[in-house]
Design a protein around this motif. Structure first.
Motif, PDB file in Angstrom:
ATOM      1  N   HIS A 138       0.754  -7.847  -5.684  1.00 22.28           N
ATOM      2  CA  HIS A 138       1.849  -6.881  -5.892  1.00 22.28           C
ATOM      3  C   HIS A 138       2.995  -7.468  -6.709  1.00 22.28           C
ATOM      4  CE1 HIS A 138       0.651  -3.959  -2.545  1.00 22.28           C
ATOM      5  NE2 HIS A 138      -0.313  -4.851  -2.647  1.00 22.28           N
ATOM      6  N   LEU A 139       2.835  -8.732  -7.158  1.00 18.57           N
ATOM      7  CA  LEU A 139       3.985  -9.434  -7.731  1.00 18.57           C
ATOM      8  C   LEU A 139       3.751  -9.956  -9.145  1.00 18.57           C
ATOM      9  CD1 LEU A 139       5.098 -11.438  -4.552  1.00 18.57           C
ATOM     10  CD2 LEU A 139       6.318  -9.541  -5.645  1.00 18.57           C
ATOM     11  N   GLY A 140       2.795  -9.350  -9.863  1.00 22.42           N
ATOM     12  CA  GLY A 140       2.464  -9.892 -11.181  1.00 22.42           C
ATOM     13  C   GLY A 140       3.598  -9.799 -12.179  1.00 22.42           C
ATOM     14  N   LEU A 141       4.294  -8.681 -12.170  1.00 18.72           N
ATOM     15  CA  LEU A 141       5.444  -8.564 -13.070  1.00 18.72           C
ATOM     16  C   LEU A 141       6.505  -9.581 -12.632  1.00 18.72           C
ATOM     17  CD1 LEU A 141       7.138  -7.102 -15.285  1.00 18.72           C
ATOM     18  CD2 LEU A 141       8.017  -5.671 -13.429  1.00 18.72           C
ATOM     19  N   ASN A 165       2.927  -0.605 -13.365  1.00 17.20           N
ATOM     20  CA  ASN A 165       3.545  -1.040 -12.102  1.00 17.20           C
ATOM     21  C   ASN A 165       4.938  -0.434 -11.929  1.00 17.20           C
ATOM     22  OD1 ASN A 165       5.507  -2.904 -13.292  1.00 17.20           O
ATOM     23  ND2 ASN A 165       3.705  -4.142 -13.806  1.00 17.20           N
ATOM     24  N   ALA A 166       5.516  -0.718 -10.773  1.00 17.08           N
ATOM     25  CA  ALA A 166       6.797  -0.092 -10.418  1.00 17.08           C
ATOM     26  C   ALA A 166       7.988  -0.745 -11.115  1.00 17.08           C
ATOM     27  CB  ALA A 166       6.985  -0.115  -8.901  1.00 17.08           C
ATOM     28  N   GLY A 167       7.737  -1.791 -11.886  1.00 15.28           N
ATOM     29  CA  GLY A 167       8.811  -2.388 -12.673  1.00 15.28           C
ATOM     30  C   GLY A 167       9.812  -3.197 -11.868  1.00 15.28           C
ATOM     31  N   ARG A 212      -4.703  -3.941  -8.860  1.00  8.96           N
ATOM     32  CA  ARG A 212      -4.028  -5.234  -8.719  1.00  8.96           C
ATOM     33  C   ARG A 212      -5.079  -6.316  -8.488  1.00  8.96           C
ATOM     34  NH1 ARG A 212      -1.870  -1.715  -4.923  1.00  8.96           N
ATOM     35  NH2 ARG A 212       0.298  -1.071  -5.170  1.00  8.96           N
ATOM     36  N   PRO A 213      -4.906  -7.482  -9.121  1.00  5.81           N
ATOM     37  CA  PRO A 213      -5.831  -8.588  -8.852  1.00  5.81           C
ATOM     38  C   PRO A 213      -5.369  -9.347  -7.608  1.00  5.81           C
ATOM     39  CG  PRO A 213      -4.381  -9.106 -10.711  1.00  5.81           C
ATOM     40  CD  PRO A 213      -3.916  -7.800 -10.155  1.00  5.81           C
ATOM     41  N   THR A 214      -6.135  -9.253  -6.510  1.00  2.00           N
ATOM     42  CA  THR A 214      -5.620  -9.776  -5.245  1.00  2.00           C
ATOM     43  C   THR A 214      -6.606 -10.706  -4.548  1.00  2.00           C
ATOM     44  OG1 THR A 214      -4.295  -7.782  -5.013  1.00  2.00           O
ATOM     45  CG2 THR A 214      -4.643  -9.076  -3.019  1.00  2.00           C
ATOM     46  N   PRO A 220     -13.403  -9.215 -26.205  1.00  2.00           N
ATOM     47  CA  PRO A 220     -13.536  -9.824 -24.884  1.00  2.00           C
ATOM     48  C   PRO A 220     -14.141 -11.224 -24.981  1.00  2.00           C
ATOM     49  CG  PRO A 220     -15.360  -8.316 -25.277  1.00  2.00           C
ATOM     50  CD  PRO A 220     -14.454  -8.218 -26.478  1.00  2.00           C
ATOM     51  N   VAL A 221     -13.743 -12.088 -24.099  1.00  2.00           N
ATOM     52  CA  VAL A 221     -14.406 -13.388 -23.979  1.00  2.00           C
ATOM     53  C   VAL A 221     -15.640 -13.176 -23.112  1.00  2.00           C
ATOM     54  CG1 VAL A 221     -14.217 -15.688 -22.978  1.00  2.00           C
ATOM     55  CG2 VAL A 221     -12.352 -14.746 -24.363  1.00  2.00           C
ATOM     56  N   THR A 222     -16.801 -13.546 -23.662  1.00  2.00           N
ATOM     57  CA  THR A 222     -18.047 -13.285 -22.939  1.00  2.00           C
ATOM     58  C   THR A 222     -18.636 -14.556 -22.329  1.00  2.00           C
ATOM     59  OG1 THR A 222     -19.106 -13.413 -25.099  1.00  2.00           O
ATOM     60  CG2 THR A 222     -18.718 -11.208 -24.210  1.00  2.00           C
TER      61      THR A 222
HETATM   62  C1  LIG Z   1       0.950   0.863  -8.350  1.00  2.00           C
HETATM   63  C2  LIG Z   1       1.338  -0.566  -8.658  1.00  2.00           C
HETATM   64  C3  LIG Z   1       2.666  -0.942  -8.599  1.00  2.00           C
HETATM   65  C4  LIG Z   1       3.056  -2.257  -8.848  1.00  2.00           C
HETATM   66  N1  LIG Z   1       4.365  -2.592  -8.825  1.00  2.00           N
HETATM   67  C5  LIG Z   1       4.752  -3.860  -9.104  1.00  2.00           C
HETATM   68  C6  LIG Z   1       6.132  -4.194  -9.145  1.00  2.00           C
HETATM   69  O1  LIG Z   1       6.983  -3.342  -8.998  1.00  2.00           O
HETATM   70  N2  LIG Z   1       6.474  -5.486  -9.390  1.00  2.00           N
HETATM   71  C7  LIG Z   1       5.523  -6.453  -9.606  1.00  2.00           C
HETATM   72  O2  LIG Z   1       5.881  -7.614  -9.778  1.00  2.00           O
HETATM   73  N3  LIG Z   1       4.204  -6.151  -9.629  1.00  2.00           N
HETATM   74  C8  LIG Z   1       3.803  -4.882  -9.382  1.00  2.00           C
HETATM   75  N4  LIG Z   1       2.467  -4.552  -9.393  1.00  2.00           N
HETATM   76  C9  LIG Z   1       1.474  -5.622  -9.623  1.00  2.00           C
HETATM   77  C10 LIG Z   1       1.340  -5.996 -11.092  1.00  2.00           C
HETATM   78  O3  LIG Z   1       1.234  -4.838 -11.888  1.00  2.00           O
HETATM   79  C11 LIG Z   1       0.083  -6.883 -11.277  1.00  2.00           C
HETATM   80  O4  LIG Z   1       0.151  -7.989 -10.398  1.00  2.00           O
HETATM   81  C12 LIG Z   1       0.006  -7.411 -12.709  1.00  2.00           C
HETATM   82  O5  LIG Z   1       0.001  -6.338 -13.624  1.00  2.00           O
HETATM   83  C13 LIG Z   1      -1.235  -8.259 -12.926  1.00  2.00           C
HETATM   84  O6  LIG Z   1      -1.174  -8.716 -14.252  1.00  2.00           O
HETATM   85  P1  LIG Z   1      -2.380  -9.486 -14.924  1.00  2.00           P
HETATM   86  O7  LIG Z   1      -1.934  -9.886 -16.273  1.00  2.00           O
HETATM   87  O8  LIG Z   1      -2.894 -10.542 -13.991  1.00  2.00           O
HETATM   88  O9  LIG Z   1      -3.573  -8.387 -14.976  1.00  2.00           O
HETATM   89  P2  LIG Z   1      -3.800  -7.141 -15.953  1.00  2.00           P
HETATM   90  O10 LIG Z   1      -2.558  -6.444 -16.298  1.00  2.00           O
HETATM   91  O11 LIG Z   1      -4.870  -6.325 -15.284  1.00  2.00           O
HETATM   92  O12 LIG Z   1      -4.338  -7.777 -17.285  1.00  2.00           O
HETATM   93  C14 LIG Z   1      -5.593  -8.429 -17.406  1.00  2.00           C
HETATM   94  C15 LIG Z   1      -6.029  -8.335 -18.849  1.00  2.00           C
HETATM   95  O13 LIG Z   1      -7.198  -9.142 -19.024  1.00  2.00           O
HETATM   96  C16 LIG Z   1      -8.037  -8.464 -19.942  1.00  2.00           C
HETATM   97  N5  LIG Z   1      -9.400  -8.986 -19.796  1.00  2.00           N
HETATM   98  C17 LIG Z   1     -10.263  -8.783 -18.774  1.00  2.00           C
HETATM   99  N6  LIG Z   1     -11.426  -9.395 -19.014  1.00  2.00           N
HETATM  100  C18 LIG Z   1     -11.302 -10.011 -20.207  1.00  2.00           C
HETATM  101  C19 LIG Z   1     -12.186 -10.812 -20.991  1.00  2.00           C
HETATM  102  N7  LIG Z   1     -13.425 -11.100 -20.594  1.00  2.00           N
HETATM  103  N8  LIG Z   1     -11.742 -11.270 -22.200  1.00  2.00           N
HETATM  104  C20 LIG Z   1     -10.474 -10.984 -22.618  1.00  2.00           C
HETATM  105  N9  LIG Z   1      -9.604 -10.242 -21.901  1.00  2.00           N
HETATM  106  C21 LIG Z   1     -10.019  -9.758 -20.710  1.00  2.00           C
HETATM  107  C22 LIG Z   1      -7.882  -6.995 -19.581  1.00  2.00           C
HETATM  108  O14 LIG Z   1      -8.287  -6.146 -20.659  1.00  2.00           O
HETATM  109  C23 LIG Z   1      -6.395  -6.916 -19.269  1.00  2.00           C
HETATM  110  O15 LIG Z   1      -5.635  -6.527 -20.389  1.00  2.00           O
HETATM  111  C24 LIG Z   1       2.053  -3.235  -9.154  1.00  2.00           C
HETATM  112  C25 LIG Z   1       0.713  -2.849  -9.246  1.00  2.00           C
HETATM  113  C26 LIG Z   1       0.355  -1.520  -9.021  1.00  2.00           C
HETATM  114  C27 LIG Z   1      -1.077  -1.126  -9.137  1.00  2.00           C
END
Ligand SMILES: Cc1cc2nc3c(=O)[nH]c(=O)nc-3n(C[C@H](O)[C@H](O)[C@H](O)COP(=O)(O)OP(=O)(O)OC[C@H]3O[C@@H](n4cnc5c(N)ncnc54)[C@H](O)[C@@H]3O)c2cc1C
Length: 414
Positions: free
Chosen positions: A377-380, A44-46, A350-352, A221-223
Motif C-alpha cells: 500500500h506504500l509504493g508511492l 493510487n490514492a496519491g 498492489r505488489p504485496t 518486456p524483459v523476457t
Molecule cells: C487502490 C490503490 C490505492 C493506493 N494508494 C496508495 C497511496 O495512497 N499511497 C501509496 O504510497 N501507495 C498507494 N498504493 C500502492 C502503490 O500504488 C503501489 O505500491 C505502487 O504503485 C507499486 O509500484 P511498482 O512500481 O512496484 O509497480 P507497478 O506500478 O505495477 O509497475 C510495475 C511495472 O513493471 C512493468 N513490468 C512488468 N513486467 C515486466 C517485464 N518483464 N519487463 C519490463 N517491465 C515489466 C509493468 O508494465 C509496470 O509498468 C495504492 C494501490 C492501490 C491499488
C-alpha cells in the motif's frame, strides 16, 4: 564490459530508481512494454502516508479474516476461487502476524517512512516537479466506538516511533470536513503527511526527465537474462539482448516471475484495489481523508477527487469486480448525504509480500541483482527512499537503514 544498469519496470519504483541511479552518474536503461506508470502506480490514492508504520500482517487483521471470507462488501475480501493458490501466501501472512514479527516490521517501515517525504521533496525539486506535491497533512476519521478504541491503541505505536499527530474531537473533524453528515467518533490528523495531485503524471514526468537527461527507455518486456556464474551480463527482450553490469528488478507484481527465472523465491501476490474519480468540489476535502472502518481514502487531485482503496485477495489475472468500486460512491452518499457523479473507474494490483514489507536489497545467490519490489500500500510513499537506497547499494555504499528485515532473500530456502 558494459557499465550499464538495467532497471526492469517503469512503475513509480522503477522510475524513481532510474532517476536516482542516473543522478549518481550511472548509465541507465529502463525497460517496460507499457508507458511509464501504466500499472498499479497510475491509480493510487496519491497519499504520502507517513502514518502507515504498522504492517497489515498483524493479529487484529488476522482475526478479521474469517469475517472477510464471508463478505462481499468488507474493505478486505478474499475471492474464493483464488483461495487455493493464495493459501501458501496466507500461511506466511499468519506467521508474519506474530507480535514479535510485527514489532520488527513496524521498526523497518518506520525507518523507511522517516525520510520518505524528504526523499520525495528532493527528487521532485531536482526534477522541477515540486508543484505535483501538496503538504497539507492527512486525516483519519472513525465512525464507531470500536474504531475509536482501535485509534487509541494505535497511539502507543505512533508514540513509540515518534510519529507526530493530533487527535480531533467529532466537532474538530467536522471543521475540517464541512458537509460531513454522519456523526463521527473523532479523528486523527497527521500534519506531516502529504499527497500528489496526479500519481500518473508524477511517474510520466519523471520518466520524461530521465530520458531528457540522457537515460534510455526501451518499450519492451524483459523476457530472460544472460548469466555467467553469479553475475547477470545481459537482459533479453523479444528482439534484442542488452549487455548490463547490474540490474534492478522493479516490475511490481511481475517481479515474482522474473525472480523465478533467476531461481529465487519472492511470494508476491496481486492485492487488488479500485478507485473512482468524482468532480472537484463535489465534497469539501483538502487533504487525503481515510475513513478507517470503510477502508477507503478520499484525495483531492488535479483532475477531480479520487476515492480509492479496498483490498481483494486472490483476484490476480481475474476480471475486475466493479461492485467493489461502486461501493465508494455509496460511502460518499452515506457520509455526505449527496449523490456524486462518477467520472471514471480504475482497478490495479498492489505488489504485496506476506509480511507487508517491501523487498529492497541484493537478490540471493547473485552478485549484481538488486530488488525493489513488494511495496504493497506504500509504493508511492516509499519510492524515493527506496531509490536512494538502491543507488547507494549499486555504488557499494553503506545505507543508514537496517535492511535485514527487507532482504529479498528472506523467503528463499536453498
Ligand atoms: C487502490 C490503490 C490505492 C493506493 N494508494 C496508495 C497511496 O495512497 N499511497 C501509496 O504510497 N501507495 C498507494 N498504493 C500502492 C502503490 O500504488 C503501489 O505500491 C505502487 O504503485 C507499486 O509500484 P511498482 O512500481 O512496484 O509497480 P507497478 O506500478 O505495477 O509497475 C510495475 C511495472 O513493471 C512493468 N513490468 C512488468 N513486467 C515486466 C517485464 N518483464 N519487463 C519490463 N517491465 C515489466 C509493468 O508494465 C509496470 O509498468 C495504492 C494501490 C492501490 C491499488
Amino acid at each position: 564490459v558494459s557499465q550499464t544498469i538495467g532497471v526492469i519496470g517503469a512503475g513509480v519504483i522503477g522510475v524513481a530508481c532510474a532517476r536516482a541511479l542516473q543522478r549518481a552518474g550511472r548509465d541507465v536503461v529502463l525497460f517496460d512494454p507499457l508507458p511509464p506508470g501504466s500499472c498499479c502506480s497510475a491509480g493510487n490514492a496519491g497519499h504520502i502516508a507517513l502514518d502507515h508504520i504498522r504492517p497489515l500482517a498483524r493479529p487484529d487483521i488476522l482475526a478479521a479474516v474469517p469475517r472477510m471470507l464471508a463478505s462481499r462488501t468488507a474493505p478486505l475480501i478474499v475471492r474464493w476461487r483464488g483461495l487455493p493458490a493464495l493459501t501458501p501466501w496466507l500461511t506466511r501472512f499468519a506467521l508474519a502476524a506474530h507480535p514479535r514479527q510485527v514489532g520488527i516490521a513496524t521498526a523497518a517501515l518506520s525507518a523507511l517512512l522517516g525520510t520518505a517525504l524528504a526523499d520525495w521533496q528532493n527528487e521532485l525539486e531536482l526534477s522541477g516537479l515540486s508543484s505535483l506535491l501538496r503538504q497539507q497533512g492527512g486525516l483519519n476519521v472513525v465512525e464507531t466506538r470500536q474504531g475509536l478504541a482501535a485509534l487509541r491503541r494505535e497511539a502507543n505505536v505512533l508514540d513509540a516511533q515518534a510519529v507526530p499527530y493530533w487527535d480531533l474531537s467529532p466537532s474538530q473533524v467536522v471543521e475540517r470536513l464541512p458537509g460531513l453528515s454522519v456523526s463521527s467518533q473523532g479523528g486523527r490528523l497527521f500534519p506531516q503527511s502529504a499527497h500528489v495531485v496526479d500519481p500518473l503524471q508524477v511517474v510520466a514526468s519523471l520518466a520524461k526527465r530521465f530520458v531528457a537527461d540522457g537515460g534510455t527507455l526501451i518499450p519492451a518486456p524483459v523476457t530472460d537474462f544472460e548469466q555467467q556464474d553469479t553475475r547477470i551480463t545481459g537482459v533479453n527482450t523479444p528482439n534484442a539482448t542488452y549487455p548490463v553490469s547490474a540490474i534492478v528488478l522493479a516490475s511490481g507484481v511481475a517481479t515474482a516471475g522474473l525472480a523465478r527465472r533467476l531461481r529465487f523465491h519472492l511470494p508476491l501476490t496481486a492485492e487488488r484495489g479500485y478507485h473512482v474519480m468524482i468532480p472537484s468540489g463535489s465534497i469539501g476535502v483538502e487533504m487525503p481523508v481515510t475513513f478507517n472502518e470503510r477502508g477507503f481514502v478520499v484525495t483531492p487531485m488535479a483532475k477531480g477527487i479520487r476515492l480509492a482503496g479496498t483490498v481483494e485477495l486472490g483476484a490476480g489475472q481475474r476480471h475486475p469486480d466493479w461492485s467493489r468500486a461502486d461501493i465508494f460512491a455509496a460511502h460518499v452518499r452515506a457520509l455526505f448525504g449527496k449523490s456524486v457523479n462518477v467520472l471514471s473507474r480504475w482497478h490495479g494490483d498492489r505488489p504485496t509480500l506476506p509480511d507487508y514489507l517491501p523487498a529492497i536489497g541484493h537478490a540471493p545467490g547473485l552478485t549484481n541483482v538488486l530488488v525493489a519490489a513488494g511495496h504493497q500500500h506504500l509504493g508511492l510513499t516509499l519510492a524515493a527512499v527506496t531509490a536512494r537506497i538502491v543507488a547507494s547499494l549499486a555504488a557499494g555504499r553503506a545505507v543508514d537503514i537496517d535492511l535485514r528485515p527487507l532482504s529479498p532473500a528472506r523467503f528463499h530456502r536453498r
